[in-house]
Design an enzyme around this catalytic site. Sequence first.
Site, mmCIF file in Angstrom:
data_model
loop_
_atom_site.group_PDB
_atom_site.id
_atom_site.type_symbol
_atom_site.label_atom_id
_atom_site.label_comp_id
_atom_site.label_asym_id
_atom_site.label_seq_id
_atom_site.Cartn_x
_atom_site.Cartn_y
_atom_site.Cartn_z
ATOM 1 N N SER A 1 -4.342 1.377 -5.806
ATOM 2 C CA SER A 1 -5.699 1.928 -5.865
ATOM 3 C C SER A 1 -6.360 1.643 -7.209
ATOM 4 O O SER A 1 -7.503 1.184 -7.276
ATOM 5 C CB SER A 1 -5.661 3.444 -5.622
ATOM 6 O OG SER A 1 -5.230 3.734 -4.314
ATOM 7 N N SER A 2 -5.628 1.902 -8.288
ATOM 8 C CA SER A 2 -6.207 1.670 -9.618
ATOM 9 C C SER A 2 -6.465 0.185 -9.857
ATOM 10 O O SER A 2 -7.398 -0.177 -10.586
ATOM 11 C CB SER A 2 -5.290 2.229 -10.708
ATOM 12 O OG SER A 2 -3.994 1.673 -10.611
ATOM 13 N N ALA A 3 -5.663 -0.684 -9.237
ATOM 14 C CA ALA A 3 -5.879 -2.122 -9.409
ATOM 15 C C ALA A 3 -7.218 -2.547 -8.815
ATOM 16 O O ALA A 3 -7.922 -3.387 -9.386
ATOM 17 C CB ALA A 3 -4.743 -2.908 -8.755
ATOM 18 N N ARG B 1 0.807 -1.218 0.000
ATOM 19 C CA ARG B 1 0.000 0.000 0.000
ATOM 20 C C ARG B 1 0.842 1.270 0.000
ATOM 21 O O ARG B 1 1.855 1.362 0.674
ATOM 22 C CB ARG B 1 -0.910 0.007 1.234
ATOM 23 C CG ARG B 1 -1.996 -1.058 1.212
ATOM 24 C CD ARG B 1 -3.140 -0.661 0.337
ATOM 25 N NE ARG B 1 -3.894 0.450 0.924
ATOM 26 C CZ ARG B 1 -4.855 1.109 0.288
ATOM 27 N NH1 ARG B 1 -5.147 0.804 -0.941
ATOM 28 N NH2 ARG B 1 -5.500 2.101 0.887
ATOM 29 N N GLN B 2 0.388 2.248 -0.775
ATOM 30 C CA GLN B 2 0.931 3.608 -0.787
ATOM 31 C C GLN B 2 2.425 3.642 -1.114
ATOM 32 O O GLN B 2 3.165 4.467 -0.595
ATOM 33 C CB GLN B 2 0.661 4.297 0.557
ATOM 34 C CG GLN B 2 -0.819 4.369 0.911
ATOM 35 C CD GLN B 2 -1.081 5.157 2.180
ATOM 36 O OE1 GLN B 2 -1.087 6.381 2.160
ATOM 37 N NE2 GLN B 2 -1.284 4.450 3.293
ATOM 38 N N ASP C 1 -0.991 3.395 -14.974
ATOM 39 C CA ASP C 1 -1.459 2.265 -14.168
ATOM 40 C C ASP C 1 -2.579 1.510 -14.868
ATOM 41 O O ASP C 1 -2.586 0.283 -14.967
ATOM 42 C CB ASP C 1 -1.980 2.748 -12.815
ATOM 43 C CG ASP C 1 -0.944 3.490 -12.007
ATOM 44 O OD1 ASP C 1 0.033 3.973 -12.594
ATOM 45 O OD2 ASP C 1 -1.123 3.596 -10.785
#
Length: 331
Positions: free
Chosen positions: A119-121, A112-113, A163
């Site tokens: 996020s896009s996944a 994460r981050q 992404d």
Amino acid sequence: MTIACHAYARAGLLGNPSDGYFGKIVAIPVKNFAARVSLDESSDLWIKPSEYDASTYPDIHALIDHINQYGYYGGIRLIKAGIKKFWEYCENQKLPLNNKNFTLRYTSDIPRQLGLGGSSAIITAAVKALMQFYSINIPQEILPSLILNAELEELGINAGFMDRVIQVYEGCMYMDLDQNVVNQKGHGLYERLDPKMLPPLYLAYKPSLGKVSGKVLNDIRIGWDRKDPFVIKTLARIAEIAAEGKKALIDKNYALFFPLMNENFDLRSRIMKISGGNMEMIKTARSCGVSAKFAGSGGAIIGMYDHEDTFERLKKELDKIGAITIKPIID
């Protein structure tokens, strides 16, 4: 019957972050990590929370640990934004949706981050599942733009095409995001490159460097919006690096590809703030004789190496500063 879909992490080899500014990109999936969505028909529409969305903790220390690991935002808002953009697309295209509901569950093991497209996944996997559930076909070249707009328009996240193109197309991709083409067609020109042309690659990430990528990229966005000539010129050169790198890959000219990766990061560092932890990771990697650049917005780096003993030395040195080093699975 349960519908199951996934989307992989990704890494930019060359050109990022010009993907948010009508540039050019060479990027790959990182199949070591993925976001996964399962969807079943149900009486009500239900998005089930995952560990990212926890709101109950044993004590304040657990709350702080959760924030440090996952940030302030979970995945439900991402899925809601993706559902909304999917619905809007179907409305605009006059594609009727069957009157049925679903329960959606999601998980992700993408760090994460750390600039690996986590996020896009989640959005990509959710939209893929919705397409199957409602038997809707969205053209492949359009789908990344729909997913991007879920973040840009619905959530105000500063993001680019890279992404979503990789997570939709997979494989090694070259993206030409010429402004005229994007404005006219709503997407860029996407070209597949043979992954067999790639040199040996490593990817390293440092969990303690987690941050929200949209905020990290704000310096560049502000410069672009102000038409700062230095920012615009630097982004143009970063984009050109991707075009040169594409040719280098086709020619298997790794002696050129190596310094292009380094130049990509060096230019980027002139137009955005690089944290001490990120710079330490870059310098440590380069001291081992490998190239090093950000895989995304920071927290993870990628580069090429020559021999297996170089990789082992790299892994050992990065481990000393708390970074995890892997070989990205592309195919």
